[in-house]
Enzyme design. Structure first.
Site, PDB file in Angstrom:
ATOM      1  N   SER A  53       0.812  -1.215   0.000  1.00  0.00           N
ATOM      2  CA  SER A  53       0.000   0.000   0.000  1.00  0.00           C
ATOM      3  C   SER A  53       0.844   1.262   0.000  1.00  0.00           C
ATOM      4  CB  SER A  53      -0.933   0.007   1.220  1.00  0.00           C
ATOM      5  OG  SER A  53      -0.188  -0.081   2.423  1.00  0.00           O
ATOM      6  N   GLU A  92      -5.227  -0.180  -7.546  1.00  0.00           N
ATOM      7  CA  GLU A  92      -4.165   0.672  -8.064  1.00  0.00           C
ATOM      8  C   GLU A  92      -3.099  -0.221  -8.706  1.00  0.00           C
ATOM      9  OE1 GLU A  92      -3.689   4.693  -5.443  1.00  0.00           O
ATOM     10  OE2 GLU A  92      -3.068   2.846  -4.452  1.00  0.00           O
ATOM     11  N   ASN A 104      -3.618   6.224  -0.748  1.00  0.00           N
ATOM     12  CA  ASN A 104      -3.060   6.323   0.605  1.00  0.00           C
ATOM     13  C   ASN A 104      -2.258   7.605   0.821  1.00  0.00           C
ATOM     14  OD1 ASN A 104      -4.207   4.064   1.710  1.00  0.00           O
ATOM     15  ND2 ASN A 104      -2.523   2.710   1.156  1.00  0.00           N
ATOM     16  N   HIS A 122      -2.514  -3.075  -5.992  1.00  0.00           N
ATOM     17  CA  HIS A 122      -2.930  -2.672  -4.651  1.00  0.00           C
ATOM     18  C   HIS A 122      -4.447  -2.729  -4.514  1.00  0.00           C
ATOM     19  CE1 HIS A 122      -3.426   0.742  -1.503  1.00  0.00           C
ATOM     20  NE2 HIS A 122      -3.437  -0.443  -0.936  1.00  0.00           N
TER      21      HIS A 122
END
Length: 287
Positions: A119, A152, A190, A140
């Protein structure tokens, strides 16, 4: 390349979710972890997750049994020799991931694309752990994996076009939506989300408001489906802390310093829903 079988390394929360959705999509799955006990618990957890989908009429009982039948488990990386694609879903620790990716690279065929579910950690750096780093790509997923639709796809400096194309096609086969991003710490989601969560811990520590009111403020004032502190409990406070530490180290910017309260709670073992206690208390006597 036709992909029929998939290896998933890491049988924690994310690995379980990833294995589950691949199996539900018709892929054969080899789930690898260090211990038989961990793998047994993972299969039980996936069974419970699938049962909840059946109870909500989102999955048939027959489909559930078929998905579980397509999942095999092993503590032996050599079992990955037969898979057509593999994804690493271990804990968010770079040393652990480098070690695991090295083992995966030795076990799989030379033509197999290897993905990491990291992440926040640099795909460029992780690619150095395997021969032919062009075949390493970030994939991800978001927690809970069966429910959240985004993936992602993370391109490191060495990542080849073929690896990106393979993961893009797999993402579509899983019924997910992909965005392609570069290997910058935290990528897109994130990079924006975890610092917001961290700031919520700072607000809580300063006594600006209690947890329930912080979460209500973001739900009702920003139209978020879940408040940042409740979301931290879902993600895991240890994961949030690990991501902030990666940001702080990689960017060298003090704005990414982890909240002392977040660090203290992780030290206490208050990691969120998975431990029964985080910002909120999920133990039966407190619900």
């Amino acid at each position: 390349m036709d992909i029929e079988s998939v290896g998933v390394v890491g049988a924690g929360t994310m690995g379980q979710g990833i294995a589950q959705i691949f199996a539900c999509a018709g892929f054969s799955v080899v789930l690898v972890d260090l211990s038989e006990a961990t793998l047994k618990n993972a299969v039980g957890s996936m069974g419970g997750s699938l049962d909840r989908l059946v109870n909500k009429d989102k999955l048939t009982a027959v489909a559930k049994e078929g998905a579980l039948a397509r999942i095999t488990t092993s503590t032996d990386y050599a079992r990955l020799r037969t898979v057509d694609f593999v994804i690493e879903a271990a804990t968010e620790n770079i040393d652990a991931k480098l070690r695991i990716l090295g083992k995966i690279g030795e076990a799989v065929r030379d033509d197999v694309v290897i993905a990491s579910n990291t992440s926040s950690i640099s795909i460029t750096r992780l690619a150095a752990a395997i021969s032919n780093p062009a075949r390493l790509v970030g994939m991800h997923f978001f927690n809970p994996v069966p429910l959240l639709p985004l993936v992602e796809i993370v391109r490191g400096l060495q990542t080849g076009t073929q690896a990106v194309d393979v993961v893009r096609k797999l993402t579509a086969a899983l019924g997910k939506t992909a965005i392609v991003v570069s290997s910058s710490p935290g990528f897109v989601v994130n990079r924006l989300l975890v610092p917001m969560i961290n700031e919520a811990f700072c607000v809580l520590a300063e006594g600006v408001a209690v947890a329930e009111e912080i979460d209500a403020g973001m739900k009702l004032g920003a139209n978020h489906p879940m408040g940042p502190l409740a979301l931290a409990d879902v993600i895991g406070l240890d994961v949030c802390l690990a991501v902030m530490d990666v940001f702080h180290a990689d960017f060298g910017d003090p704005k990414y310093r982890a909240s002392p309260l977040l660090r203290e709670m992780v030290s206490a073992g208050f990691l969120g829903r998975k431990t029964g206690r985080g910002v909120y208390d999920y133990r039966p006597s407190h619900t």
